[in-house]
Design an enzyme around this catalytic site. Sequence first.
Site, PDB file in Angstrom:
ATOM      1  N   PHE A 177       0.859  -1.190   0.000  1.00  0.00           N
ATOM      2  CA  PHE A 177       0.000   0.000   0.000  1.00  0.00           C
ATOM      3  C   PHE A 177       0.887   1.229   0.000  1.00  0.00           C
ATOM      4  CE2 PHE A 177      -2.354   3.543   1.666  1.00  0.00           C
ATOM      5  CZ  PHE A 177      -3.530   3.484   0.929  1.00  0.00           C
ATOM      6  N   ASP A 226       9.149   2.787   2.172  1.00  0.00           N
ATOM      7  CA  ASP A 226       7.948   3.564   2.474  1.00  0.00           C
ATOM      8  C   ASP A 226       7.662   3.392   3.964  1.00  0.00           C
ATOM      9  OD1 ASP A 226       5.473   4.627   2.887  1.00  0.00           O
ATOM     10  OD2 ASP A 226       4.531   3.732   1.128  1.00  0.00           O
ATOM     11  N   LYS A 243       2.174  10.792   7.614  1.00  0.00           N
ATOM     12  CA  LYS A 243       1.360  10.480   8.790  1.00  0.00           C
ATOM     13  C   LYS A 243       1.834  11.185  10.073  1.00  0.00           C
ATOM     14  CE  LYS A 243      -1.227   6.734   6.958  1.00  0.00           C
ATOM     15  NZ  LYS A 243      -0.877   5.642   6.076  1.00  0.00           N
TER      16      LYS A 243
HETATM   17  C1  LIG Z   1      -1.065   5.814   4.542  1.00  0.00           C
HETATM   18  C2  LIG Z   1       0.041   5.350   3.690  1.00  0.00           C
HETATM   19  C3  LIG Z   1       0.392   6.032   2.498  1.00  0.00           C
HETATM   20  C4  LIG Z   1      -0.431   7.167   1.951  1.00  0.00           C
HETATM   21  O1  LIG Z   1      -0.491   8.266   2.792  1.00  0.00           O
HETATM   22  P1  LIG Z   1      -1.622   9.391   2.511  1.00  0.00           P
HETATM   23  O2  LIG Z   1      -1.263  10.484   3.461  1.00  0.00           O
HETATM   24  O3  LIG Z   1      -2.945   8.748   2.807  1.00  0.00           O
HETATM   25  O4  LIG Z   1      -1.506   9.780   1.085  1.00  0.00           O
HETATM   26  C5  LIG Z   1       1.497   5.597   1.805  1.00  0.00           C
HETATM   27  N1  LIG Z   1       2.217   4.547   2.226  1.00  0.00           N
HETATM   28  C6  LIG Z   1       1.916   3.870   3.352  1.00  0.00           C
HETATM   29  C7  LIG Z   1       2.776   2.724   3.777  1.00  0.00           C
HETATM   30  C8  LIG Z   1       0.802   4.223   4.108  1.00  0.00           C
HETATM   31  O5  LIG Z   1       0.479   3.530   5.201  1.00  0.00           O
END
Ligand SMILES: *Cc1c(COP(=O)(O)O)cnc(C)c1O
Length: 399
Positions: A140, A225, A254
């Site tokens: 994700f 990520d 986040k």
């Molecule tokens: C939440 C998340 C994203 C996307 O972040 P947004 O602020 O919702 O665009 C990308 N990568 C990971 C691993 C995430 O958990």
Amino acid sequence: MKTQEYIDLDEKYGAHNYHPLPVVLSKAKGVKVIDPEGKEYFDFLSAYSAVNQGHLHPKIVKAVRDQLDRVTLTSRAFHNDKMGMFLKKLCEFTGYEMALPMNTGAEAVETAIKAARRWGVEVKGVQNGKQEIICMEDNFHGRTLAAISMSSDPDSTVNYGPYAPGFIRVPYQDIKAIEKAVTPNTVAVILEPIQGEAGVVVPPEGYLKAVRALCDKNKMLFIADEVQTGFCRTGKRFAWEHENARPDIMCLGKALGGGVMPISAIVADHGVMKVFTPGTHGSTFGGNPLAGAVGIASLEVLEEGKLEENAERLGRIFRDEVAKIPCKKMVLVRGKGLLNAIVFEKGFEAWNVCLALRDAGLLAKQTHGNIIRFAPPLVINEKELREAIAIIRSVLEKI
Ligand SMILES: *Cc1c(COP(=O)(O)O)cnc(C)c1O
């Protein structure tokens, strides 16, 4: 207005791109959230780990208030007196030489992809248009077109084609599969050090180190990520530290915004970041002074609270205690630090468990039907954690 009236408004006027648990939150403090009727709940989602510092942390709230008396937005057409201090703090916190600020996690991922593609041409010598990036099954990385072009989740991708080319997807936790997918045009490998949305999938020890080595051997960038796993969530500041497998680029988001506003960034060293030159990337709100003030406070709260140590210690208690709960449908509890999940039998509907947890005073959300993620704010203390475990026990025992 009452809970049901707020829900009706959302249903009537909001696009139906989410299926939220039927609960409305109108106030919050620390590890608790409160509905319009005044009922309190433990927040065991923390806005997908965006509220690691706890709701309305006084230090972060003060930073917002102070900055609101000064200036909030300048754009990058001009300098402001907060961005530089914020990025210095972020570089010191992460141990990287430079940072590029954006707003959402998905934008950080886009930024990393653009950096890697450009690096591929300008440093590695790949022909423009031929760059390939290896990504993982069940990843994700957000909701933008490039992010969903990497996705293997049918819900995320359905009828959104044409998808962006240049992404080669391989199974997660399979180093041989990456090796086989490498070509002279591969510029990067992108992965989550622990897959959050996939249901808190923790790869076997040694995997990240092997990815790091493979990237070195084939002159590819290792992009981690850490949007969800970062900022102390897994018991280290960043999840790659569990194996000392330092990535070339980290995607952050986040909790960088302290639960107050969207703030994201990539961090990297000069050799990568130098590919960005004036005009080649940007964002109107990226690096704004309000975000700078919030970002500094968010990092200071993580640092001063030693929140990675708290996550490590309480995470062990959580997994030990939950594993002891007698529940016929529970298969296992897994995770690192305070990023954990209970996996139920295949086909089991965890939604009903989330409703029962809500009624008992704890909010958590299922992912993939049969998995529930548990990720409280990292400021939670042992007493609160044990209260929350008692709630989880009371619900699971009845299944
Ligand atoms: C939440 C998340 C994203 C996307 O972040 P947004 O602020 O919702 O665009 C990308 N990568 C990971 C691993 C995430 O958990």
